[in-house]
Design a protein around this motif. Structure first.
Motif, PDB file in Angstrom:
ATOM      1  N   VAL A  56      -5.014   5.699  -0.307  1.00 17.89           N
ATOM      2  CA  VAL A  56      -3.937   4.717  -0.354  1.00 17.89           C
ATOM      3  C   VAL A  56      -2.962   5.109  -1.465  1.00 17.89           C
ATOM      4  O   VAL A  56      -3.348   5.202  -2.628  1.00 17.89           O
ATOM      5  CB  VAL A  56      -4.482   3.295  -0.599  1.00 17.89           C
ATOM      6  N   VAL A  57      -1.723   5.370  -1.082  1.00 18.91           N
ATOM      7  CA  VAL A  57      -0.671   5.669  -2.048  1.00 18.91           C
ATOM      8  C   VAL A  57      -0.067   4.361  -2.538  1.00 18.91           C
ATOM      9  O   VAL A  57       0.169   4.168  -3.725  1.00 18.91           O
ATOM     10  CB  VAL A  57       0.412   6.580  -1.423  1.00 18.91           C
ATOM     11  N   SER A  58       0.160   3.447  -1.594  1.00 21.89           N
ATOM     12  CA  SER A  58       0.654   2.110  -1.958  1.00 21.89           C
ATOM     13  C   SER A  58       0.308   1.129  -0.846  1.00 21.89           C
ATOM     14  O   SER A  58       0.114   1.517   0.305  1.00 21.89           O
ATOM     15  CB  SER A  58       2.167   2.126  -2.203  1.00 21.89           C
ATOM     16  N   SER A  59       0.224  -0.137  -1.226  1.00 18.85           N
ATOM     17  CA  SER A  59      -0.007  -1.207  -0.246  1.00 18.85           C
ATOM     18  C   SER A  59       0.781  -2.429  -0.685  1.00 18.85           C
ATOM     19  O   SER A  59       0.981  -2.664  -1.876  1.00 18.85           O
ATOM     20  CB  SER A  59      -1.499  -1.535  -0.117  1.00 18.85           C
ATOM     21  N   ARG A  60       1.236  -3.177   0.314  1.00 19.09           N
ATOM     22  CA  ARG A  60       2.015  -4.386   0.058  1.00 19.09           C
ATOM     23  C   ARG A  60       1.704  -5.392   1.140  1.00 19.09           C
ATOM     24  O   ARG A  60       1.780  -5.072   2.330  1.00 19.09           O
ATOM     25  CB  ARG A  60       3.512  -4.053   0.065  1.00 19.09           C
ATOM     26  N   ASP A  74       1.386  -3.592   4.627  1.00 16.42           N
ATOM     27  CA  ASP A  74       2.075  -2.307   4.744  1.00 16.42           C
ATOM     28  C   ASP A  74       1.330  -1.301   3.894  1.00 16.42           C
ATOM     29  O   ASP A  74       1.033  -1.577   2.726  1.00 16.42           O
ATOM     30  CB  ASP A  74       3.509  -2.408   4.208  1.00 16.42           C
ATOM     31  N   LEU A  75       1.054  -0.144   4.468  1.00 16.24           N
ATOM     32  CA  LEU A  75       0.340   0.900   3.735  1.00 16.24           C
ATOM     33  C   LEU A  75       1.105   2.213   3.789  1.00 16.24           C
ATOM     34  O   LEU A  75       1.678   2.569   4.813  1.00 16.24           O
ATOM     35  CB  LEU A  75      -1.049   1.135   4.355  1.00 16.24           C
ATOM     36  N   ARG A  76       1.093   2.897   2.688  1.00 20.80           N
ATOM     37  CA  ARG A  76       1.541   4.290   2.631  1.00 20.80           C
ATOM     38  C   ARG A  76       0.290   5.075   2.282  1.00 20.80           C
ATOM     39  O   ARG A  76      -0.360   4.814   1.268  1.00 20.80           O
ATOM     40  CB  ARG A  76       2.613   4.484   1.579  1.00 20.80           C
ATOM     41  N   ASN A  90       3.140   6.093   7.026  1.00 21.59           N
ATOM     42  CA  ASN A  90       3.263   4.640   6.865  1.00 21.59           C
ATOM     43  C   ASN A  90       2.592   3.960   8.037  1.00 21.59           C
ATOM     44  O   ASN A  90       2.659   4.445   9.165  1.00 21.59           O
ATOM     45  CB  ASN A  90       4.738   4.226   6.825  1.00 21.59           C
ATOM     46  N   GLU A 104      -6.351  -0.929  -2.246  1.00 19.00           N
ATOM     47  CA  GLU A 104      -5.619  -0.799  -3.503  1.00 19.00           C
ATOM     48  C   GLU A 104      -5.244   0.660  -3.721  1.00 19.00           C
ATOM     49  O   GLU A 104      -5.899   1.569  -3.191  1.00 19.00           O
ATOM     50  CB  GLU A 104      -6.478  -1.294  -4.667  1.00 19.00           C
ATOM     51  N   GLN A 105      -4.198   0.878  -4.499  1.00 20.47           N
ATOM     52  CA  GLN A 105      -3.706   2.227  -4.769  1.00 20.47           C
ATOM     53  C   GLN A 105      -4.837   3.132  -5.251  1.00 20.47           C
ATOM     54  O   GLN A 105      -5.640   2.754  -6.100  1.00 20.47           O
ATOM     55  CB  GLN A 105      -2.602   2.179  -5.813  1.00 20.47           C
TER      56      GLN A 105
END
Length: 145
Positions: A56-60, A74-76, A90, A104-105
């Motif tokens: 996981v690079v980022s999540s929102r 949303d996941l990157r 994405n 989590e990141q």
């Protein structure tokens, strides 16, 4: 003659409203049918997708549903296919709020890569699934977001 005019003044607007409603509901039914067909296609493609690892690079959290128990996230991801170079993708998943710590990141996550579109990444875990709204928006990995 006055009765005919009075009846026409009522029936014509009712007929116009009925025709408009017919076409509005028909369009909505066609859209719903297209979304259902797309969901069935995606489920078939997910069944054929190949397993991979990701980070996981980022999540929102995009929003919640089912009285706040579930979330659209949303996941990157940095996808790491076996025998190939890692790449970024994405995606949007649906998951229980209690599972948010799993994305989590920096966390690793099991995924499946679509054979037709490597940018389309499915969860390969029991606690998440590809978002229905993501599919309904017609987003693919190729088109990005």
């Amino acid at each position: 003659m006055g009765t005919i005019i009075a009846i026409s003044a009522i029936l014509v607007p009712l007929l116009v409203v009925a025709v408009v409603l017919f076409f509005v509901f028909r369009r909505d039914d066609a859209h719903l049918g297209a979304v259902k067909a797309r969901m069935a296609e995606i489920e078939e493609r997910a069944a054929r997708a190949r397993p991979a690892n990701a980070r996981v690079v980022s999540s929102r959290t995009r929003g919640t549903f089912e009285d706040g128990a579930m979330a659209f996230v949303d996941l990157r991801l940095e996808v790491q296919p076996t025998g190939a170079a890692p790449y970024l993708a994405n995606t949007e998943w649906e998951m229980n709020m209690s599972s948010l710590s799993m994305v989590e990141q920096g966390k690793p996550v099991a995924v499946k890569i679509d054979g037709e579109d490597p940018g389309l990444v499915y969860p390969d875990v029991g606690w998440a699934k590809l978002s229905r709204t993501y599919v309904a928006r017609g987003v693919t990995g190729k088109g990005g977001r």
